[in-house]
Design a protein around this motif. Structure first.
Motif, PDB file in Angstrom:
ATOM      1  N   VAL B 131     -21.352   8.750  10.214  1.00 22.17           N
ATOM      2  CA  VAL B 131     -22.013   9.928  10.775  1.00 22.17           C
ATOM      3  C   VAL B 131     -23.388   9.563  11.343  1.00 22.17           C
ATOM      4  N   HIS B 132     -24.049   8.572  10.736  1.00 19.35           N
ATOM      5  CA  HIS B 132     -25.400   8.273  11.168  1.00 19.35           C
ATOM      6  C   HIS B 132     -25.508   7.144  12.177  1.00 19.35           C
ATOM      7  N   SER B 133     -24.444   6.361  12.297  1.00 19.01           N
ATOM      8  CA  SER B 133     -24.553   5.222  13.205  1.00 19.01           C
ATOM      9  C   SER B 133     -23.368   5.195  14.151  1.00 19.01           C
ATOM     10  N   ARG B 134     -23.688   5.198  15.427  1.00 17.04           N
ATOM     11  CA  ARG B 134     -22.645   5.196  16.439  1.00 17.04           C
ATOM     12  C   ARG B 134     -21.835   3.912  16.367  1.00 17.04           C
ATOM     13  N   VAL B 135     -22.546   2.819  16.085  1.00 16.90           N
ATOM     14  CA  VAL B 135     -21.863   1.536  15.993  1.00 16.90           C
ATOM     15  C   VAL B 135     -20.802   1.579  14.895  1.00 16.90           C
ATOM     16  N   MET B 136     -21.186   2.124  13.738  1.00 13.10           N
ATOM     17  CA  MET B 136     -20.215   2.205  12.647  1.00 13.10           C
ATOM     18  C   MET B 136     -19.085   3.161  12.993  1.00 13.10           C
ATOM     19  N   ASP B 137     -19.435   4.251  13.680  1.00  6.37           N
ATOM     20  CA  ASP B 137     -18.405   5.211  14.080  1.00  6.37           C
ATOM     21  C   ASP B 137     -17.343   4.502  14.907  1.00  6.37           C
ATOM     22  N   LEU B 138     -17.808   3.683  15.861  1.00  6.02           N
ATOM     23  CA  LEU B 138     -16.873   3.014  16.749  1.00  6.02           C
ATOM     24  C   LEU B 138     -16.155   1.855  16.072  1.00  6.02           C
ATOM     25  N   SER B 139     -16.817   1.210  15.117  1.00  6.72           N
ATOM     26  CA  SER B 139     -16.227  -0.006  14.573  1.00  6.72           C
ATOM     27  C   SER B 139     -15.432   0.229  13.295  1.00  6.72           C
ATOM     28  N   VAL B 140     -15.882   1.136  12.445  1.00  5.23           N
ATOM     29  CA  VAL B 140     -15.229   1.270  11.133  1.00  5.23           C
ATOM     30  C   VAL B 140     -13.987   2.146  11.196  1.00  5.23           C
ATOM     31  N   MET B 141     -14.098   3.261  11.916  1.00  2.60           N
ATOM     32  CA  MET B 141     -13.024   4.246  11.887  1.00  2.60           C
ATOM     33  C   MET B 141     -11.668   3.669  12.301  1.00  2.60           C
ATOM     34  N   PRO B 142     -11.596   2.919  13.426  1.00  2.00           N
ATOM     35  CA  PRO B 142     -10.284   2.379  13.802  1.00  2.00           C
ATOM     36  C   PRO B 142      -9.696   1.492  12.711  1.00  2.00           C
ATOM     37  N   TRP B 143     -10.548   0.687  12.058  1.00  2.00           N
ATOM     38  CA  TRP B 143     -10.034  -0.212  11.024  1.00  2.00           C
ATOM     39  C   TRP B 143      -9.583   0.556   9.800  1.00  2.00           C
ATOM     40  N   ALA B 144     -10.306   1.619   9.503  1.00  2.00           N
ATOM     41  CA  ALA B 144      -9.892   2.451   8.371  1.00  2.00           C
ATOM     42  C   ALA B 144      -8.495   3.014   8.642  1.00  2.00           C
ATOM     43  N   ILE B 145      -8.258   3.424   9.889  1.00  2.00           N
ATOM     44  CA  ILE B 145      -6.951   3.987  10.227  1.00  2.00           C
ATOM     45  C   ILE B 145      -5.879   2.900  10.165  1.00  2.00           C
ATOM     46  N   VAL B 146      -6.195   1.727  10.747  1.00  2.00           N
ATOM     47  CA  VAL B 146      -5.227   0.623  10.719  1.00  2.00           C
ATOM     48  C   VAL B 146      -4.869   0.268   9.282  1.00  2.00           C
ATOM     49  N   SER B 147      -5.883   0.261   8.407  1.00  2.00           N
ATOM     50  CA  SER B 147      -5.635  -0.137   7.019  1.00  2.00           C
ATOM     51  C   SER B 147      -4.565   0.733   6.381  1.00  2.00           C
ATOM     52  N   GLN B 148      -4.479   1.988   6.822  1.00  2.00           N
ATOM     53  CA  GLN B 148      -3.519   2.887   6.192  1.00  2.00           C
ATOM     54  C   GLN B 148      -2.134   2.817   6.825  1.00  2.00           C
ATOM     55  N   THR B 149      -2.038   2.119   7.959  1.00  2.00           N
ATOM     56  CA  THR B 149      -0.720   2.024   8.578  1.00  2.00           C
ATOM     57  C   THR B 149       0.076   0.864   7.984  1.00  2.00           C
ATOM     58  N   ILE B 150      -0.617  -0.048   7.281  1.00  2.00           N
ATOM     59  CA  ILE B 150       0.098  -1.153   6.627  1.00  2.00           C
ATOM     60  C   ILE B 150       0.692  -0.628   5.327  1.00  2.00           C
ATOM     61  N   PRO B 151       2.003  -0.833   5.114  1.00  2.00           N
ATOM     62  CA  PRO B 151       2.606  -0.310   3.882  1.00  2.00           C
ATOM     63  C   PRO B 151       1.940  -0.927   2.656  1.00  2.00           C
ATOM     64  N   ILE B 152       1.591  -0.095   1.708  1.00  2.00           N
ATOM     65  CA  ILE B 152       0.888  -0.566   0.526  1.00  2.00           C
ATOM     66  C   ILE B 152       1.755  -1.539  -0.259  1.00  2.00           C
ATOM     67  N   ILE B 153       3.060  -1.332  -0.171  1.00  2.00           N
ATOM     68  CA  ILE B 153       3.982  -2.162  -0.931  1.00  2.00           C
ATOM     69  C   ILE B 153       3.932  -3.612  -0.428  1.00  2.00           C
ATOM     70  N   ALA B 154       3.520  -3.785   0.857  1.00  2.00           N
ATOM     71  CA  ALA B 154       3.410  -5.133   1.414  1.00  2.00           C
ATOM     72  C   ALA B 154       2.076  -5.760   1.031  1.00  2.00           C
ATOM     73  N   ILE B 155       1.063  -4.932   0.957  1.00  2.00           N
ATOM     74  CA  ILE B 155      -0.285  -5.456   0.734  1.00  2.00           C
ATOM     75  C   ILE B 155      -0.572  -5.686  -0.740  1.00  2.00           C
ATOM     76  N   ALA B 156       0.036  -4.863  -1.599  1.00  2.00           N
ATOM     77  CA  ALA B 156      -0.272  -4.951  -3.020  1.00  2.00           C
ATOM     78  C   ALA B 156      -0.042  -6.351  -3.607  1.00  2.00           C
ATOM     79  N   PRO B 157       1.129  -6.974  -3.356  1.00  2.00           N
ATOM     80  CA  PRO B 157       1.330  -8.303  -3.936  1.00  2.00           C
ATOM     81  C   PRO B 157       0.288  -9.306  -3.451  1.00  2.00           C
ATOM     82  N   MET B 158      -0.108  -9.194  -2.170  1.00  2.00           N
ATOM     83  CA  MET B 158      -1.082 -10.136  -1.629  1.00  2.00           C
ATOM     84  C   MET B 158      -2.419  -9.987  -2.346  1.00  2.00           C
ATOM     85  N   ILE B 159      -2.823  -8.740  -2.524  1.00  2.00           N
ATOM     86  CA  ILE B 159      -4.089  -8.508  -3.211  1.00  2.00           C
ATOM     87  C   ILE B 159      -4.035  -9.108  -4.614  1.00  2.00           C
ATOM     88  N   ILE B 160      -2.921  -8.876  -5.275  1.00  2.00           N
ATOM     89  CA  ILE B 160      -2.820  -9.355  -6.649  1.00  2.00           C
ATOM     90  C   ILE B 160      -2.815 -10.879  -6.713  1.00  2.00           C
TER      91      ILE B 160
END
Ligand SMILES: Nc1ncnc2c1ncn2[C@@H]1O[C@H](COP(=O)(O)OP(=O)(O)OP(=O)(O)O)[C@@H](O)[C@H]1O
Ligand SMILES: [Mg+2]
Lengths: 257, 305
Positions: B131-160
């Motif tokens: 909300v306070h930084s245009r740079v963050m608005d442009l840079s963070v939001m798309p990645w936040a959305i992408v992060s949710q399109t990856i199935p958690i079931i695929a990412i969970a084993p990698m994290i572990i």
């Protein structure tokens, strides 16, 4: 003494559809203790002019001074309180809390906040409502609370943009009377935007008639009415003559579009 | 009181449907057992029965209907079997026992809470930045959305696996997966909430020469509360899902996810279903808790009657 002085003021908005000249060559002096109404058809720049005085917009040409300072400096010096068309009270604050908002931001000590809140609540006739929440008040009371909020830090100038525009005529009459009383008691300088001819004539010492495309001042009328004005002054011939002149001014501004 | 009748009606309908579904689901097993016990079964050959329609078998062997509700390893356990298992593993077992569902629920709940706290904190921080930084608005939001399109079931084993290789195990990896799922609704809701004040509200603060910090604490933050709570309800449910998913790939010994997994290894459908119900109950309780905090907070703020 001149409080607000606008000299050949221009303001052009750059929009996607090209530039819009909201104000063109506006010259106006407002004196200490004046009650100035701005009247004119929609889009003639009344709001824009008030916002320029309040440093919410910046002119693209000409100069404005407020108490001899630029609008930005005047704001820092707490020269004015601004009342918007909607009361805009915070729903999560009580009426008292809403009135304390500017005082908290400006860093007044707690005890002084309480004193000032009590004072301005009295000025707008809302004693005893400080613990109520906005939704517990009628529209007219909310607007009075928002006026109290603008008065709380004791600015010399009160800028009001159609503060009673959303209210019915009976409530509006009542608030107009109260506003006059408040103005008489405090001696503030008031800039008041309205669409109502009778409201403008009833309240003002000076009526500024504006017209659109480009927004400009077409007439400035000094009111001959006495300062003390009961509501039935509106039935006098002087009042009618003044209203007539304002109406003519509005019509002239409209004639070529 | 008025709302209880429709709720009970729906519950009754679901239980009715469930019992109805149990019969055809378990009929083949029931007939197998009946045959072994010496009963007369049509058709007599197990091969024929395997290819026959379940409903037909039920018609032809109505004597076996009772047995379908009482299988040891049913394909679909009957409601009373799940309830009995739930009762047995919650009330009748010491909660420190490995056989206690309360113990397993507690393990999952701790990962959920930690993950939810991390996710919420991260979500709020990101929202404030956006909300306070245009740079963050442009840079963070798309990645936040992408992060949710990856199935958690695929990412969970990698994290572990990654965390295990640097020596982190136990609660934290599960909490991180849970945070991964829960930060997103918080970011989205909080950004919307912090941006909810209109131009007039912001102009009003400008006329007071308010600083950005003052506008944030006096206007944006309180205005965002209703949005935040709506997000928290989604976030906490997502956290629980994350914690359960985080228990699956590790072959963890404890937690509701582990119960489901071992249940499926050994064909213990009743155990799977009861773990499922435990998860649903925990989720409902958590969402209810957030709702309660929301009501108290908003009432204290005076926003609602
Ligand atoms: N932020 C802005 N960007 C672009 N154009 C603007 C902006 N603010 C105002 N305008 C334009 O400037 C002109 C004057 O607007 P302004 O709001 O001052 O009129 P007004 O006299 O207050 O009208 P009303 O009586 O409807 O309130 C209008 O044509 C409007 O569309
Ligand atoms: Mg306007």
């Amino acid at each position: 003494m001149t409080v607000i002085n606008a000299q050949s003021l221009d303001l052009t908005f750059q929009t996607a559809d090209g530039p819009i000249q909201a104000l063109k060559d506006v010259n106006l002096q407002i004196n200490q203790g004046d009650f100035v109404s701005f009247i004119g058809p929609s889009g003639c720049g009344k709001t824009t002019f008030l916002r320029v005085i309040a440093a919410l917009e910046h002119p693209t040409g000409g100069t404005v001074t407020v108490n001899g300072m630029t609008p930005d400096q005047a704001r820092q010096a707490r020269a004015y309180g601004y009342v918007f068309q909607a009361a805009g009270l915070y729903p999560w604050r009580t009426i008292g809390g809403n009135i304390r908002l500017p005082l908290e931001i400006m860093g007044y000590p707690k005890s002084e906040q309480a004193d000032r809140m009590k004072n301005v609540l009295q000025l707008v006739d809302l004693e005893g409502f400080e613990r109520k929440y906005p939704w517990q008040l009628s529209g007219g009371m909310q607007q009075r609370a928002s006026i109290a909020r603008a008065l709380a830090f004791d600015a010399d100038i009160l800028l009001m943009d159609e503060p009673f525009g959303a209210l019915d005529e009976i409530v509006r009459d009542h608030l107009n009377e109260q506003l006059l009383a408040l103005w008489a008691r405090t001696g503030k300088t008031i800039g008041f935007v309205t669409h109502s001819i009778s409201e403008a004539v009833y309240l003002s010492t000076k009526i500024v008639v504006m017209s659109p495309r480009p927004g400009r001042i077409t007439d400035v009328i000094e009111s001959p009415l006495p300062k003390d004005r009961p509501l039935d002054i509106r039935d006098t011939p002087e009042f009618a003559a003044l209203a007539h002149r304002v109406r003519e001014g509005l019509r002239a501004g409209h004639s070529y579009d | 009181m008025r709302s209880i009748v429709p709720v009970l009606t729906v519950v009754a309908a679901i239980i009715g449907l469930w019992y109805a579904a149990v019969i055809p689901m378990n009929i083949k097993e029931a007939l197998m057992q009946a045959e072994r016990a010496g009963a007369e079964v049509t058709p007599a050959s197990a091969r024929d029965r395997r290819d026959a329609a379940a409903l037909g078998l039920v018609m032809q062997n109505s004597f076996a209907i009772g047995a379908t509700f009482d299988q040891d390893r049913p394909r679909l356990p009957a409601p009373h079997q799940v309830m009995a298992e739930l009762w047995d593993t919650t009330i009748d077992k010491r909660i420190t026992s490995r056989r206690s569902l309360v113990f397993h629920a507690w393990v999952t709940l701790s990962a959920t809470s930690l993950g939810f706290a991390i996710g919420t904190g991260l979500g709020i921080l990101l929202a404030v930045g956006i909300v306070h930084s245009r740079v963050m608005d442009l840079s963070v939001m798309p990645w936040a959305i992408v992060s949710q399109t990856i199935p958690i079931i695929a990412i969970a084993p990698m994290i572990i696996v990654v965390l295990y290789s640097i020596g982190v195990q136990g609660l934290l990896p599960k909490a991180i997966i849970s945070a991964y799922l829960s930060f997103f609704p918080v970011v989205v809701g909080m950004v919307k909430g912090l941006r909810s004040p209109d131009a007039m509200q912001l102009d009003l603060l400008r006329t007071y020469s308010a600083t950005k910090t003052q506008s944030f604490f006096k206007l944006r933050l309180p205005a965002s509360m209703p949005y935040l709570f709506a997000s928290l309800k989604i976030g906490i449910a997502a956290s629980l899902v994350g914690a359960i998913v985080g228990e699956l790939p590790t072959g963890a010994q404890s937690g509701l996810g582990a119960r489901m997994l071992t249940g499926s290894y050994y064909g213990q459908t009743i155990q799977i279903w009861s773990a499922l119900f435990a998860a649903a109950i925990v989720a409902a309780a958590l969402v209810g808790l957030i709702g309660l905090i929301q009501r108290l907070t908003l009432r204290r703020m005076g926003v609602t009657a």
